[in-house]
Write a protein that holds these residues in place. Structure first.
Motif, PDB file in Angstrom:
ATOM      1  N   GLY A 164       0.814  -1.215   0.000  1.00 54.23           N
ATOM      2  CA  GLY A 164       0.000   0.000   0.000  1.00 54.23           C
ATOM      3  C   GLY A 164       0.847   1.264   0.000  1.00 54.23           C
TER       4      GLY A 164
ATOM      5  N   ASP B 295      -1.423  -0.895  -3.928  1.00 55.78           N
ATOM      6  CA  ASP B 295      -2.662  -0.201  -3.572  1.00 55.78           C
ATOM      7  C   ASP B 295      -2.437   1.311  -3.501  1.00 55.78           C
ATOM      8  OD1 ASP B 295      -5.489  -0.425  -2.594  1.00 55.78           O
ATOM      9  OD2 ASP B 295      -4.621   0.623  -0.870  1.00 55.78           O
TER      10      ASP B 295
ATOM     11  N   HIS C   2     -13.954   4.421  -2.565  1.00 54.70           N
ATOM     12  CA  HIS C   2     -13.143   4.452  -1.342  1.00 54.70           C
ATOM     13  C   HIS C   2     -13.954   4.324  -0.052  1.00 54.70           C
ATOM     14  CE1 HIS C   2      -9.044   6.208   0.103  1.00 54.70           C
ATOM     15  NE2 HIS C   2      -9.522   5.364   0.986  1.00 54.70           N
ATOM     16  N   ARG C   3     -15.086   4.975   0.021  1.00 51.10           N
ATOM     17  CA  ARG C   3     -15.923   4.951   1.234  1.00 51.10           C
ATOM     18  C   ARG C   3     -17.384   4.925   0.804  1.00 51.10           C
ATOM     19  NH1 ARG C   3     -13.528   4.828   6.481  1.00 51.10           N
ATOM     20  NH2 ARG C   3     -11.326   5.258   6.107  1.00 51.10           N
TER      21      ARG C   3
ATOM     22  N   ASN D 237     -14.452  -0.186   2.662  1.00 51.35           N
ATOM     23  CA  ASN D 237     -15.155   0.245   3.878  1.00 51.35           C
ATOM     24  C   ASN D 237     -16.677   0.114   3.751  1.00 51.35           C
ATOM     25  OD1 ASN D 237     -12.730   1.236   5.342  1.00 51.35           O
ATOM     26  ND2 ASN D 237     -12.641   2.669   3.632  1.00 51.35           N
TER      27      ASN D 237
ATOM     28  N   GLN E  49     -12.328  -3.628   0.527  1.00 46.79           N
ATOM     29  CA  GLN E  49     -11.113  -3.346   1.306  1.00 46.79           C
ATOM     30  C   GLN E  49     -11.551  -2.751   2.640  1.00 46.79           C
ATOM     31  OE1 GLN E  49      -7.574  -0.178   0.805  1.00 46.79           O
ATOM     32  NE2 GLN E  49      -7.668  -1.617  -0.877  1.00 46.79           N
TER      33      GLN E  49
ATOM     34  N   SER F 101      -4.398  -1.529   6.981  1.00 49.62           N
ATOM     35  CA  SER F 101      -3.711  -1.396   8.291  1.00 49.62           C
ATOM     36  C   SER F 101      -3.645  -2.735   9.023  1.00 49.62           C
ATOM     37  CB  SER F 101      -4.376  -0.315   9.156  1.00 49.62           C
ATOM     38  OG  SER F 101      -4.189   0.956   8.589  1.00 49.62           O
TER      39      SER F 101
ATOM     40  N   ALA G 243      -2.285  -2.588  12.338  1.00 49.53           N
ATOM     41  CA  ALA G 243      -2.943  -1.496  13.066  1.00 49.53           C
ATOM     42  C   ALA G 243      -2.203  -0.171  12.866  1.00 49.53           C
ATOM     43  CB  ALA G 243      -3.091  -1.838  14.542  1.00 49.53           C
ATOM     44  N   GLY G 244      -1.648   0.001  11.669  1.00 46.54           N
ATOM     45  CA  GLY G 244      -0.954   1.250  11.355  1.00 46.54           C
ATOM     46  C   GLY G 244       0.283   1.472  12.218  1.00 46.54           C
TER      47      GLY G 244
ATOM     48  N   PHE H  25       2.881  -1.901  17.740  1.00 43.68           N
ATOM     49  CA  PHE H  25       4.244  -1.884  18.279  1.00 43.68           C
ATOM     50  C   PHE H  25       4.452  -0.750  19.279  1.00 43.68           C
ATOM     51  CE2 PHE H  25       4.113  -3.365  13.916  1.00 43.68           C
ATOM     52  CZ  PHE H  25       4.534  -4.663  14.095  1.00 43.68           C
TER      53      PHE H  25
ATOM     54  N   ILE I 144      -2.784  -5.629   3.233  1.00 39.03           N
ATOM     55  CA  ILE I 144      -2.099  -4.554   2.487  1.00 39.03           C
ATOM     56  C   ILE I 144      -1.042  -3.956   3.416  1.00 39.03           C
ATOM     57  CG2 ILE I 144      -2.412  -2.482   1.101  1.00 39.03           C
ATOM     58  CD1 ILE I 144      -5.410  -3.000   1.196  1.00 39.03           C
ATOM     59  N   MET I 145       0.214  -4.181   3.090  1.00 35.84           N
ATOM     60  CA  MET I 145       1.316  -3.790   3.952  1.00 35.84           C
ATOM     61  C   MET I 145       1.680  -2.326   3.673  1.00 35.84           C
ATOM     62  SD  MET I 145       1.519  -6.826   5.139  1.00 35.84           S
ATOM     63  CE  MET I 145       2.928  -6.659   6.206  1.00 35.84           C
TER      64      MET I 145
ATOM     65  N   SER J 253       4.618  -0.457   5.216  1.00 37.45           N
ATOM     66  CA  SER J 253       5.908   0.060   5.681  1.00 37.45           C
ATOM     67  C   SER J 253       6.651   0.818   4.588  1.00 37.45           C
ATOM     68  CB  SER J 253       6.782  -1.111   6.160  1.00 37.45           C
ATOM     69  OG  SER J 253       8.062  -0.633   6.506  1.00 37.45           O
TER      70      SER J 253
ATOM     71  N   GLN K 113      10.001   1.094   5.091  1.00 41.33           N
ATOM     72  CA  GLN K 113      11.385   0.655   5.299  1.00 41.33           C
ATOM     73  C   GLN K 113      11.706  -0.550   4.418  1.00 41.33           C
ATOM     74  OE1 GLN K 113      12.940   0.417   9.214  1.00 41.33           O
ATOM     75  NE2 GLN K 113      11.484   1.906  10.042  1.00 41.33           N
TER      76      GLN K 113
ATOM     77  N   ARG L 253      12.062  -3.920   6.122  1.00 42.29           N
ATOM     78  CA  ARG L 253      10.770  -4.540   6.505  1.00 42.29           C
ATOM     79  C   ARG L 253      10.050  -5.071   5.271  1.00 42.29           C
ATOM     80  NH1 ARG L 253       9.235  -0.127  10.838  1.00 42.29           N
ATOM     81  NH2 ARG L 253      10.343  -1.013  12.597  1.00 42.29           N
TER      82      ARG L 253
HETATM   83  P1  NAP Z   1       0.260  -1.189   8.501  1.00 41.02           P
HETATM   84  O1  NAP Z   1       1.191  -2.180   7.907  1.00 41.02           O
HETATM   85  O2  NAP Z   1      -0.752  -1.610   9.506  1.00 41.02           O
HETATM   86  O3  NAP Z   1       1.089  -0.005   9.206  1.00 41.02           O
HETATM   87  C1  NAP Z   1       2.239   0.515   8.641  1.00 41.02           C
HETATM   88  C2  NAP Z   1       2.877   1.383   9.694  1.00 41.02           C
HETATM   89  O4  NAP Z   1       3.357   0.525  10.743  1.00 41.02           O
HETATM   90  C3  NAP Z   1       4.067   2.149   9.158  1.00 41.02           C
HETATM   91  O5  NAP Z   1       4.063   3.437   9.729  1.00 41.02           O
HETATM   92  C4  NAP Z   1       5.242   1.336   9.643  1.00 41.02           C
HETATM   93  O6  NAP Z   1       6.383   2.133   9.918  1.00 41.02           O
HETATM   94  C5  NAP Z   1       4.713   0.779  10.952  1.00 41.02           C
HETATM   95  N1  NAP Z   1       5.377  -0.491  11.263  1.00 41.02           N
HETATM   96  C6  NAP Z   1       5.390  -1.613  10.543  1.00 41.02           C
HETATM   97  N2  NAP Z   1       6.124  -2.575  11.147  1.00 41.02           N
HETATM   98  C7  NAP Z   1       6.588  -2.019  12.287  1.00 41.02           C
HETATM   99  C8  NAP Z   1       7.401  -2.501  13.346  1.00 41.02           C
HETATM  100  N3  NAP Z   1       7.882  -3.752  13.342  1.00 41.02           N
HETATM  101  N4  NAP Z   1       7.660  -1.667  14.360  1.00 41.02           N
HETATM  102  C9  NAP Z   1       7.182  -0.415  14.359  1.00 41.02           C
HETATM  103  N5  NAP Z   1       6.396   0.125  13.372  1.00 41.02           N
HETATM  104  C10 NAP Z   1       6.112  -0.685  12.346  1.00 41.02           C
HETATM  105  O7  NAP Z   1      -0.460  -0.524   7.281  1.00 41.02           O
HETATM  106  P2  NAP Z   1      -0.949   0.973   6.924  1.00 41.02           P
HETATM  107  O8  NAP Z   1       0.191   1.729   6.352  1.00 41.02           O
HETATM  108  O9  NAP Z   1      -1.691   1.587   8.047  1.00 41.02           O
HETATM  109  O10 NAP Z   1      -2.001   0.626   5.799  1.00 41.02           O
HETATM  110  C11 NAP Z   1      -1.578  -0.193   4.712  1.00 41.02           C
HETATM  111  C12 NAP Z   1      -2.272   0.212   3.462  1.00 41.02           C
HETATM  112  O11 NAP Z   1      -3.671   0.034   3.600  1.00 41.02           O
HETATM  113  C13 NAP Z   1      -2.122   1.680   3.057  1.00 41.02           C
HETATM  114  O12 NAP Z   1      -0.887   1.964   2.427  1.00 41.02           O
HETATM  115  C14 NAP Z   1      -3.264   1.828   2.104  1.00 41.02           C
HETATM  116  O13 NAP Z   1      -2.885   1.310   0.845  1.00 41.02           O
HETATM  117  C15 NAP Z   1      -4.327   0.940   2.737  1.00 41.02           C
HETATM  118  N6  NAP Z   1      -5.330   1.708   3.518  1.00 41.02           N
HETATM  119  C16 NAP Z   1      -6.600   1.752   3.038  1.00 41.02           C
HETATM  120  C17 NAP Z   1      -7.578   2.455   3.738  1.00 41.02           C
HETATM  121  C18 NAP Z   1      -8.973   2.502   3.193  1.00 41.02           C
HETATM  122  O14 NAP Z   1      -9.808   3.264   3.711  1.00 41.02           O
HETATM  123  N7  NAP Z   1      -9.262   1.729   2.159  1.00 41.02           N
HETATM  124  C19 NAP Z   1      -7.266   3.095   4.956  1.00 41.02           C
HETATM  125  C20 NAP Z   1      -5.957   3.010   5.419  1.00 41.02           C
HETATM  126  C21 NAP Z   1      -4.987   2.309   4.697  1.00 41.02           C
HETATM  127  P3  NAP Z   1       7.665   2.033   8.928  1.00 41.02           P
HETATM  128  O15 NAP Z   1       7.272   2.700   7.662  1.00 41.02           O
HETATM  129  O16 NAP Z   1       8.716   2.748   9.697  1.00 41.02           O
HETATM  130  O17 NAP Z   1       7.986   0.575   8.741  1.00 41.02           O
END
Ligand code: NAP
Length: 298
Positions: free
Chosen positions: A18, A49, A128-129, A159, A180, A210, A213-214, A218, A260-261, A263, A265, A268
């Motif tokens: 993502g 994504d 999206h919503r 959603n 999604q 997420s 959990a975003g 952690f 959907i990941m 990060s 980094q 990771r």
């Molecule tokens: P997530 O994988 O739950 O969270 C990613 C966040 O967690 C990043 O800030 C990452 O930091 C951190 N993280 C991951 N591993 C970690 C670890 N071991 N220790 C500490 N922090 C860690 O996913 P998300 O980014 O919230 O969402 C993923 C995707 O879902 C988005 O990119 C988007 O495509 C989609 N999304 C869709 C909707 C919707 O309404 N449809 C809403 C939200 C998101 P680092 O970057 O430093 O690794």
């Protein structure tokens, strides 16, 4: 990497990358984004994504800049979304943030996304919503027309509750292919409130946003302390990290969940697919689930 057929002609990688946070990275250059895409492709993660609104309506262009002059577009499937309109340079006359599922908005948003990402088709377009002001006949006919035109290979939603899905689907000829939704060890209510059950019944794979959990998984939030401890104990016992365990918990479920990941980094990203090797049987699944609930099953 396992692939999931969301239509007869379109398969997506089980893990998705993502780009919501792509412009939060300290380096947002095309080269850095290409490195992330390469790290995904090395593991067979081919599905990316996006959404029109990500990065203040700039994330799609950042992807387009990274794809420019490469053959990467042919190696990936692009998911993007439309329907959220917020005051911004992109929508300069807008005063009130709102949802828009009208024909005019969807068609304009798709054309903009195609231009931004330098591509002539979107693999999967999502609303999206859920829009409480939706004219389902108009939205459904527009999505059908987009698939018919070839600008979009498949359509779905994000959603949506089961009733939102059924309303829109009732006005369409094309099957909606996915929903999604937020789903993780922290946001687990979908497993019991009917959201996951509805898609299991219809055999429509779910994308989990997420899934860590975003990052809150952690942190040091006391509300999730017990859950973090259960995951970390299991991680130590099996030799994986906590993130891989949390993703394995989603992958183990029979509903064909596609996490959907998110990060930024590279290290990771390179280890995302370790989640497939985590042993997750029914008892391990319930151990984590009941830690999230805060009590044993009755
Ligand atoms: P997530 O994988 O739950 O969270 C990613 C966040 O967690 C990043 O800030 C990452 O930091 C951190 N993280 C991951 N591993 C970690 C670890 N071991 N220790 C500490 N922090 C860690 O996913 P998300 O980014 O919230 O969402 C993923 C995707 O879902 C988005 O990119 C988007 O495509 C989609 N999304 C869709 C909707 C919707 O309404 N449809 C809403 C939200 C998101 P680092 O970057 O430093 O690794």
């Amino acid at each position: 990497m396992e692939r999931i057929n969301i239509t007869r002609d379109l398969a997506l990688s089980r893990l998705i990358y993502g780009m919501w946070r792509v412009l939060d990275d300290s380096d947002t250059s095309p080269e850095r984004i290409r490195n992330k895409l390469d790290a995904c492709l090395d593991q067979g993660i081919t599905t990316i994504d996006q959404a029109a609104i990500y990065g203040g309506y700039q994330a799609e262009s950042a992807l387009g800049d990274a794809l420019e002059g490469t053959h990467l577009r042919d190696k990936i499937e692009i998911v993007t979304k439309c329907g959220i309109v917020a005051p911004s340079a992109r929508h300069s006359g807008v005063r009130v943030p709102h949802y828009d599922s009208s024909r005019a908005h969807i068609l304009e948003s798709v054309d903009y996304s195609l231009m931004a990402m330098r591509t002539d088709y979107i693999d999967l377009l999502l609303i999206h919503r859920p829009d409480p002001f939706m004219n389902h006949d108009e939205t459904g006919a527009t999505l059908d027309a987009l698939v018919f035109s070839g600008k979009v290979r498949a359509v779905g939603v994000s959603n949506f509750k089961p009733h939102d899905w059924s309303l829109l689907q009732s006005a369409m000829r094309t099957p909606l292919s996915t929903n999604q939704i937020e789903l993780s060890v922290v946001a687990h209510h979908g497993f019991t409130n009917g959201d996951v059950a509805f898609h299991q019944m219809n055999d429509t794979p779910i994308m989990a946003w997420s899934p860590l959990a975003g990052g809150a998984l952690f942190g040091d939030d006391p509300a999730t302390a017990r859950l973090r401890q259960a995951i970390s104990k299991f991680a130590v016992r099996t030799g994986f990290d906590s993130g891989a365990v949390a993703i394995a918990w989603l992958l183990a479920h029979p509903a064909k969940i596609m996490p959907i990941m998110g990060s930024n980094q590279i290290s990771r990203i390179k280890s995302f697919s370790q989640a497939f090797d985590v042993p997750m049987d029914r008892e391990a699944w319930f151990d984590i689930y009941t830690s999230a609930l805060g009590h044993p099953v009755p």
